[in-house]
Design a protein around this motif. Structure first.
Motif, mmCIF file in Angstrom:
data_model
loop_
_atom_site.group_PDB
_atom_site.id
_atom_site.type_symbol
_atom_site.label_atom_id
_atom_site.label_comp_id
_atom_site.label_asym_id
_atom_site.label_seq_id
_atom_site.Cartn_x
_atom_site.Cartn_y
_atom_site.Cartn_z
ATOM 1 N N GLY A 178 0.817 -1.211 0.000
ATOM 2 C CA GLY A 178 0.000 0.000 0.000
ATOM 3 C C GLY A 178 0.849 1.257 0.000
ATOM 4 N N GLU A 179 2.138 1.111 -0.176
ATOM 5 C CA GLU A 179 3.058 2.250 -0.106
ATOM 6 C C GLU A 179 2.875 3.200 -1.290
ATOM 7 N N ALA A 180 3.340 4.440 -1.087
ATOM 8 C CA ALA A 180 3.239 5.451 -2.146
ATOM 9 C C ALA A 180 4.010 5.020 -3.396
ATOM 10 N N TRP A 181 5.200 4.448 -3.208
ATOM 11 C CA TRP A 181 5.995 4.051 -4.381
ATOM 12 C C TRP A 181 5.277 2.997 -5.211
ATOM 13 N N ALA A 182 4.554 2.105 -4.507
ATOM 14 C CA ALA A 182 3.845 1.040 -5.224
ATOM 15 C C ALA A 182 2.702 1.630 -6.042
ATOM 16 N N ARG A 183 1.998 2.594 -5.457
ATOM 17 C CA ARG A 183 0.906 3.242 -6.198
ATOM 18 C C ARG A 183 1.450 3.988 -7.411
ATOM 19 N N GLU A 184 2.593 4.635 -7.218
ATOM 20 C CA GLU A 184 3.196 5.385 -8.329
ATOM 21 C C GLU A 184 3.590 4.466 -9.496
ATOM 22 N N LEU A 185 4.215 3.344 -9.155
ATOM 23 C CA LEU A 185 4.650 2.417 -10.213
ATOM 24 C C LEU A 185 3.443 1.802 -10.921
ATOM 25 N N ALA A 186 2.442 1.405 -10.125
ATOM 26 C CA ALA A 186 1.245 0.798 -10.715
ATOM 27 C C ALA A 186 0.598 1.772 -11.698
ATOM 28 N N GLU A 187 0.533 3.041 -11.286
ATOM 29 C CA GLU A 187 -0.075 4.072 -12.119
ATOM 30 C C GLU A 187 0.734 4.292 -13.408
ATOM 31 N N ALA A 188 2.063 4.244 -13.281
ATOM 32 C CA ALA A 188 2.922 4.454 -14.460
ATOM 33 C C ALA A 188 2.658 3.375 -15.498
#
Lengths: 333, 333
Positions: B183-193
């Motif tokens: 649920g980390e911010a980096w994971a959301r960022e990568l998923a979105e990319a």
């Protein structure tokens, strides 16, 4: 395709049109940049899936490529438009044979040259089956496109050329895998009808000039396509079975191939003849013009009736049955 | 698809744009008739094959549709062109789930709306695997398109945004099938990319105005795409590894995902950032403009050198190695 793609793109680029007056940036960049069309822009796409639309065991790649382009050009012709540019996307099943692909593009190039179409780009990928995906851009004078939706009560239903030849050619090709192909004239005619369908580009413009109120190309056969035109126009239609222009070679093929000529003419697809509606007084003039300019016949096969009457077939004795649900079967033999 | 096709076309037509000012004849006829583009016509096609370009087990159909349109729009952006019209051809493996298809078109519609693209037609077929084939028509002012072939000795090599995020998102999605997604911010960022790549349409026009001499989009990663630009321009390139804009979230993902951030930034595909060459004095102005108008960064990652010098990578200590043959591997930890 990854790294092999660059080499294949280079091989394909040699078969296709290089940059010219109309092509500012061609194959090999992210997109092609071309001279805009005059009039309105007409766009159409067609998929050709191995095992659905072609059989690589029956058809050589040059023929598959030629047919695909002619069939997609026919979509533009059906609007009374002229082809200009094409994009070719190709998914190939392994092992990729470069010679097969180059022949495929050679066939596409042949048809493209015939119809004044420039192939300017596309995409490549690997896949589990070979799929050819074409997208064409064409042009039509503003307001001059003919849709499927303008047929009016009392309009005459007309068809260019003859029907069923392509389905006969396919039946012949399948039979020829078991027995050697017949060298007879009828066999050559049917084979040619299947292998090299003609897109009626000029013929469509003649029908448009004659006042066609609706038009489409016969890709899936009259029995499937006429209902589509009727739905789009919210009308019914009455078809005289005796007036359907059965491809003459089918009568000679009836016994040797065990086919039913009328059935193939009505339900067989891939003819790419034009189905159109014309005002009552416009048929004779259009017929003369088509014959004089293209040597192509125009058959008046029926007329447009009210939607509630449906789509009906009439035999030589005046007996009627619904065409849409295979009503012509009643008249078989 | 035959008879089922008509019903599916009707369902899809409800998701797509109806006739409007620019669309004279839309979905459901033989071809679409639209208002012509102004300037030059730009054409690009892209294939998306199940198991090659997308994984239906990882990605919901809405996301597959959205990505496909954004990726194809990126091809037009790479020429500094703007999208106008799109054709969608879809080969579906059985059993065809109408809900899946409607969601796929919903995702395409979402991206199309975002980029001012109108989807006007296409084709449907059955197949052994699902294949989405897009073809777009766009426009660019006469002579304003930027090809891959204009890079000149001494030009600066620039990249928009950051690299490797999409490959990181894909690695995350694959890992998440085994373990729950972080649920980390980096994971959301990568998923979105990965899920929602941005086509740099406006950004490309800024680079073109700044005097870009060549441009392409990074679809297969810098290590594959830079050599293509160099071949088209008959030049070499020198890349400073320390200047490559590695997606920041990749550093946080390095240990949990076991990935190598620099490797993903160089060799991972699907970022769809722009790679361009600018004259020496043009970089700062372009960077300010991109930041002010789009909030997008511009990294100067190297320069154009003579073809005979090849395509080389330089590490922080000034050691060089060929980039093309995976030369950056030498610098990995």
């Amino acid at each position: 395709m990854d790294d092999g793609e660059d080499a294949l793109v280079a091989a394909i680029a040699r078969v296709l049109s290089g940059p010219g007056d109309a092509v500012r940036i061609g194959i090999g960049d992210d997109a092609a940049v071309v001279e805009p069309v005059s009039g309105e822009l007409v766009l159409a796409a067609d998929l050709f899936v191995e095992g659905v639309h072609f059989d690589a065991a029956i058809s050589p790649p040059r023929e598959i490529g030629y047919r695909a382009v002619a069939v997609n050009v026919s979509d533009l012709a059906a609007m009374a438009a002229s082809p200009r540019y094409g994009l070719v996307s190709l998914a190939l099943r392994p092992p990729v044979e470069a010679g097969w692909v180059v022949e495929l593009f050679g066939g596409m190039r042949e048809a493209a040259d015939e119809y004044g179409l420039t192939l300017v780009g596309g995409d490549l990928s690997r896949a589990q089956e070979t799929i050819l995906s074409l997208a064409l851009a064409g042009e039509v004078a503003p307001g001059a496109a003919i849709s499927r939706s303008g047929a009016r009560l009392g309009d005459r239903l007309v068809v260019t050329g003859s029907l069923g030849g392509s389905a006969g050619g396919l039946a012949l090709a399948r039979a020829a895998r078991a027995a050697p192909a017949a060298g007879e004239a009828w066999a050559r005619e049917l084979a040619e009808a299947y292998r090299r369908p003609a897109a009626r580009v000029g013929e469509a413009r003649v029908l448009a000039s004659a006042g066609a109120t609706s038009m489409m190309d016969l890709s899936d056969g009259l029995a499937r396509d006429l209902p589509r035109l009727c739905r789009a126009s919210t009308v019914g239609a009455r078809v005289r079975l005796a007036s359907i222009p059965v491809a003459p070679a089918l009568w000679a093929a009836e016994i040797p191939l065990g086919i039913d000529p009328l059935r193939l003419a009505i339900a067989g697809g891939d003819d790419y003849e034009l189905l159109a509606t014309l005002p009552v007084g416009a048929v004779d003039g259009a017929r003369r013009e088509l014959r004089a300019r293209y040597g192509v016949s125009l058959a008046e096969i029926g007329d447009i009736i009210d939607e509630v009457e449906g789509i009906i077939a009439i035999d030589a004795d005046g007996v009627t049955a619904p065409l849409e649900r295979g009503g012509w079967d009643h008249f078989d033999g």
